[in-house]
Scaffold this motif. Structure first.
Motif, PDB file in Angstrom:
ATOM      1  N   LEU A 137      34.832  31.345  30.025  1.00 17.12           N
ATOM      2  CA  LEU A 137      35.837  30.272  30.020  1.00 17.12           C
ATOM      3  C   LEU A 137      37.060  30.651  29.200  1.00 17.12           C
ATOM      4  N   LYS A 138      36.831  31.332  28.085  1.00 16.84           N
ATOM      5  CA  LYS A 138      37.952  31.741  27.227  1.00 16.84           C
ATOM      6  C   LYS A 138      38.893  32.686  27.961  1.00 16.84           C
ATOM      7  N   ASN A 139      38.350  33.453  28.878  1.00 17.79           N
ATOM      8  CA  ASN A 139      39.143  34.459  29.585  1.00 17.79           C
ATOM      9  C   ASN A 139      39.543  34.044  31.001  1.00 17.79           C
ATOM     10  N   ALA A 140      39.315  32.789  31.340  1.00 16.61           N
ATOM     11  CA  ALA A 140      39.665  32.293  32.676  1.00 16.61           C
ATOM     12  C   ALA A 140      41.124  31.830  32.701  1.00 16.61           C
ATOM     13  N   VAL A 141      41.915  32.474  33.523  1.00 16.50           N
ATOM     14  CA  VAL A 141      43.340  32.158  33.663  1.00 16.50           C
ATOM     15  C   VAL A 141      43.641  31.978  35.149  1.00 16.50           C
ATOM     16  N   PRO A 142      44.344  30.909  35.541  1.00 13.87           N
ATOM     17  CA  PRO A 142      44.626  30.695  36.969  1.00 13.87           C
ATOM     18  C   PRO A 142      45.397  31.857  37.586  1.00 13.87           C
ATOM     19  N   GLU A 143      45.100  32.139  38.837  1.00 14.54           N
ATOM     20  CA  GLU A 143      45.842  33.160  39.556  1.00 14.54           C
ATOM     21  C   GLU A 143      47.314  32.744  39.679  1.00 14.54           C
ATOM     22  N   PRO A 144      48.239  33.696  39.592  1.00  9.47           N
ATOM     23  CA  PRO A 144      49.664  33.371  39.705  1.00  9.47           C
ATOM     24  C   PRO A 144      49.972  32.631  41.003  1.00  9.47           C
ATOM     25  N   GLY A 145      50.637  31.505  40.875  1.00 10.96           N
ATOM     26  CA  GLY A 145      51.075  30.750  42.045  1.00 10.96           C
ATOM     27  C   GLY A 145      50.074  29.766  42.597  1.00 10.96           C
ATOM     28  N   VAL A 146      48.801  29.818  42.124  1.00 13.33           N
ATOM     29  CA  VAL A 146      47.794  28.957  42.737  1.00 13.33           C
ATOM     30  C   VAL A 146      48.048  27.485  42.423  1.00 13.33           C
ATOM     31  N   GLU A 147      48.492  27.179  41.213  1.00 15.91           N
ATOM     32  CA  GLU A 147      48.746  25.778  40.878  1.00 15.91           C
ATOM     33  C   GLU A 147      49.923  25.233  41.681  1.00 15.91           C
ATOM     34  N   ARG A 148      50.921  26.057  41.878  1.00 15.07           N
ATOM     35  CA  ARG A 148      52.074  25.634  42.681  1.00 15.07           C
ATOM     36  C   ARG A 148      51.638  25.349  44.120  1.00 15.07           C
ATOM     37  N   MET A 149      50.752  26.205  44.656  1.00 12.02           N
ATOM     38  CA  MET A 149      50.266  25.976  46.009  1.00 12.02           C
ATOM     39  C   MET A 149      49.471  24.675  46.089  1.00 12.02           C
ATOM     40  N   LEU A 150      48.590  24.451  45.118  1.00 10.66           N
ATOM     41  CA  LEU A 150      47.788  23.228  45.112  1.00 10.66           C
ATOM     42  C   LEU A 150      48.682  21.994  45.020  1.00 10.66           C
ATOM     43  N   ASP A 151      49.709  22.077  44.205  1.00  7.82           N
ATOM     44  CA  ASP A 151      50.627  20.948  44.046  1.00  7.82           C
ATOM     45  C   ASP A 151      51.350  20.646  45.353  1.00  7.82           C
ATOM     46  N   LEU A 152      51.764  21.688  46.045  1.00  3.67           N
ATOM     47  CA  LEU A 152      52.462  21.510  47.314  1.00  3.67           C
ATOM     48  C   LEU A 152      51.526  20.941  48.382  1.00  3.67           C
ATOM     49  N   LEU A 153      50.302  21.436  48.427  1.00  4.97           N
ATOM     50  CA  LEU A 153      49.315  20.916  49.383  1.00  4.97           C
ATOM     51  C   LEU A 153      49.004  19.449  49.096  1.00  4.97           C
ATOM     52  N   LYS A 154      48.900  19.122  47.818  1.00  4.64           N
ATOM     53  CA  LYS A 154      48.612  17.745  47.428  1.00  4.64           C
ATOM     54  C   LYS A 154      49.727  16.811  47.893  1.00  4.64           C
TER      55      LYS A 154
END
Length: 236
Positions: free
Chosen positions: A98-115
């Motif tokens: 968990l300490k080393n888990a970082v979102p893939e670049p751009g994935v949050e932006r994609m999720l936001d757009l899909l939402k």
């Protein structure tokens, strides 16, 4: 038209392979220091434990992912005390992941757009439910998802159809209205396609077959084109 998009988690939303390597190293350091176990002996015991659990329950059983059970069996094989080490190893392993888990670049932006487009967003992942939800929380992505399906809930790991059928059921959409994105060609892509879903392979950390390149992408950022998302031949 795509109405629902499902994502695998590990090596799809973040780099699990690297986090797992770091976590396994921390666990190994602990057992070498606290239990005086040689590194090779520990690695061999963990492999034996996985084979033992798989032989008993089947390799597609979600229980094979449970690190508490895996480490407990490894300690038993080595004739070392389970208490308190089994639980400590479990906590150390997942705390490091968990300490080393970082979102893939751009994935949050994609999720936001899909939402914003009204797309149903879901998770379809092997592993136990608690830890997969903790990963989504750690990544800061949990609020985007309308449904979370793990193999623990579905009863079997991918590519078994049970997890894909449950994804489709929870989305309320037809299979052909669903897209599944994952890193593993056999489990995620072939499994989803067999269930009648559209499929795509996030190939940044995997090597899909050459003939499957049209289904692959290795950057979420490159998929975003203005207010549209293009993955392979699909445009959302």
């Amino acid at each position: 038209m795509i109405q629902a998009v499902f994502f695998d988690i590990d090596d799809t939303l973040y780099h699990f392979t690297e986090a797992n390597r770091l976590a396994a190293s921390e666990v190994e350091t602990y057992v070498c220091k606290e239990l005086k176990i040689e590194s090779d002996a520990w690695k061999d015991a963990v492999k034996q434990a996985q084979l033992r659990i798989g032989a008993r329950l089947g390799q597609s059983s979600p229980t094979t992912h449970n690190r508490q059970i895996r480490f407990q069996n490894a300690l038993e094989i080595l004739h070392k005390p389970i208490y308190p080490h089994g639980t400590k190893l479990y906590q150390l392993y997942w705390d490091t992941v968990l300490k080393n888990a970082v979102p893939e670049p751009g994935v949050e932006r994609m999720l936001d757009l899909l939402k914003k487009k009204g797309i149903h967003l879901g998770i379809g992942s092997d592993m136990t439910s608690y830890i997969q939800n903790k990963k989504l929380e750690r990544l800061g992505l949990a609020p985007y998802f309308d449904s979370v399906i793990t193999s623990e809930e579905a009863g079997s790991d991918k590519p078994n159809s049970s997890i894909f059928r449950l994804c489709i059921e929870k989305s309320g959409c037809a299979p052909e209205e669903c897209l599944f994105i994952g890193d593993n060609w056999e489990k995620d892509v072939a499994g989803a396609c067999a269930a009648g879903m559209h499929c795509a392979c996030y190939s940044r950390y995997s090597r899909p077959p050459g003939w499957g390149e049209e289904y692959c992408f290795n950057s979420y950022e490159d998929c975003i084109q203005g207010d549209r998302i293009r993955i392979g031949k699909l445009t959302i």
